[in-house]
Design a protein around this motif. Structure first.
Motif, short mmCIF file in Angstrom:
data_model
loop_
_atom_site.label_atom_id
_atom_site.label_comp_id
_atom_site.label_asym_id
_atom_site.label_seq_id
_atom_site.Cartn_x
_atom_site.Cartn_y
_atom_site.Cartn_z
N MET A 1 0.91 -1.04 0.03
CA MET A 1 -0.11 0.04 -0.04
C MET A 1 0.72 1.16 0.20
N GLU A 2 2.05 1.08 0.63
CA GLU A 2 2.83 2.24 0.80
C GLU A 2 3.38 2.77 -0.79
N PRO A 3 3.94 1.80 -1.41
CA PRO A 3 4.33 2.51 -2.65
C PRO A 3 3.22 2.98 -3.70
N ASN A 4 2.10 2.64 -3.74
CA ASN A 4 0.93 3.04 -4.30
C ASN A 4 0.58 4.45 -3.76
N ALA A 5 0.69 4.70 -2.66
CA ALA A 5 0.37 6.18 -2.06
C ALA A 5 1.44 7.25 -2.48
N THR A 6 2.72 6.84 -2.66
CA THR A 6 3.74 7.51 -3.19
C THR A 6 3.55 7.80 -4.75
N THR A 7 3.00 6.91 -5.57
CA THR A 7 2.93 7.13 -6.88
C THR A 7 1.89 8.06 -7.05
N ASN A 8 0.69 8.03 -6.34
CA ASN A 8 -0.62 8.86 -6.44
C ASN A 8 0.16 10.06 -6.01
N GLU A 9 0.79 10.31 -4.81
CA GLU A 9 1.42 11.63 -4.25
C GLU A 9 2.19 12.27 -5.36
N ASN A 10 3.29 11.69 -6.21
CA ASN A 10 3.87 12.24 -7.08
C ASN A 10 2.99 12.50 -8.51
N LEU A 11 2.10 11.77 -8.79
CA LEU A 11 1.34 11.95 -9.67
C LEU A 11 0.31 13.22 -9.53
N ASN A 12 -0.13 13.54 -8.51
CA ASN A 12 -0.81 14.72 -8.00
C ASN A 12 0.29 15.73 -7.99
N ILE A 13 1.27 15.88 -7.61
CA ILE A 13 2.40 16.89 -7.83
C ILE A 13 2.66 17.18 -9.39
N TYR A 14 2.49 16.31 -10.01
CA TYR A 14 2.99 16.33 -11.58
C TYR A 14 1.77 17.06 -12.22
N GLU A 15 0.55 16.60 -11.79
CA GLU A 15 -0.55 17.39 -12.36
C GLU A 15 -0.68 18.84 -12.02
N ARG A 16 -0.34 18.96 -10.89
CA ARG A 16 -0.34 20.40 -10.22
C ARG A 16 0.87 21.28 -10.94
N ALA A 17 1.96 20.69 -10.90
CA ALA A 17 2.77 21.27 -11.87
C ALA A 17 2.58 21.78 -13.26
N GLU A 18 1.93 20.71 -13.91
CA GLU A 18 1.50 20.84 -15.25
C GLU A 18 0.52 21.98 -15.20
N ASN A 19 -0.47 22.08 -14.53
CA ASN A 19 -1.67 22.93 -14.68
C ASN A 19 -1.00 24.43 -14.22
N TYR A 20 0.09 24.54 -13.27
CA TYR A 20 0.61 25.55 -12.89
C TYR A 20 1.55 26.24 -14.21
N THR A 21 2.17 25.22 -15.03
CA THR A 21 2.79 25.69 -15.96
C THR A 21 1.75 26.40 -17.17
N LYS A 22 0.61 25.35 -17.51
CA LYS A 22 -0.06 25.91 -18.48
C LYS A 22 -0.79 27.21 -18.06
#
Length: 117
Positions: A1-22
Motif C-alpha cells: 500500500m505504501e508504494p501506491n500512495a507515493t505514486t499517487n502523490e507524485n502524480l498529483n504533484i505532476y498534475e499540479r505542476a502541469e496545471n501551474y505551467t499551463k
C-alpha cells in the motif's frame, strides 16, 4: 500500500505542476496581448492627433507665408522666409534629437509596456 500512495502523490504533484505551467503560459500570453493592444491603440490615437496637427500646421504655414509675402511685396518672399525657419528648426532638431525626441519616446514605450494594470 505504501508504494501506491507515493505514486499517487507524485502524480498529483505532476498534475499540479502541469496545471501551474499551463496557467502561467496562458497568463503570459494574455499579458503580452494586453501590452501589444495597449501599445497599438496608443500609437493609433497619437497618429490620428498627429495627422490633425499636421493639417493645422500646413494651413497655418500657408497663411503665414501669404501674409508675410503680402507685407514684403511679393508672395514668394513669405514662402522663402517660412522655409528658412523650418531649415533652422530642422538643424536644431537634428543636433538635439536624442534629448528632445529619442529618449522621451523610448521611455514612453518602455513604461507603457511595463506598466501593471
Amino acid at each position: 500500500m505504501e508504494p501506491n500512495a507515493t505514486t499517487n502523490e507524485n502524480l498529483n504533484i505532476y498534475e499540479r505542476a502541469e496545471n501551474y505551467t499551463k496557467t502561467s503560459l496562458e497568463l503570459l500570453k494574455l499579458k503580452t496581448v494586453y501590452s501589444v493592444a495597449d501599445g497599438v491603440s496608443s500609437l493609433a490615437s497619437k497618429i490620428a492627433v498627429g495627422v490633425v496637427v499636421a493639417f493645422f500646421t500646413l494651413f497655418l504655414n500657408v497663411g503665414l507665408s501669404l501674409w508675410i509675402g503680402k507685407e514684403l511685396g511679393e508672395y514668394y518672399f513669405g514662402f522663402f522666409i517660412m522655409s528658412l525657419f523650418y531649415l533652422i528648426a530642422a538643424i536644431i532638431l537634428h543636433k538635439m534629437h536624442h534629448r528632445l525626441i529619442k529618449t522621451p519616446i523610448g521611455n514612453s514605450i518602455v513604461s507603457s509596456i511595463l506598466k501593471e494594470k
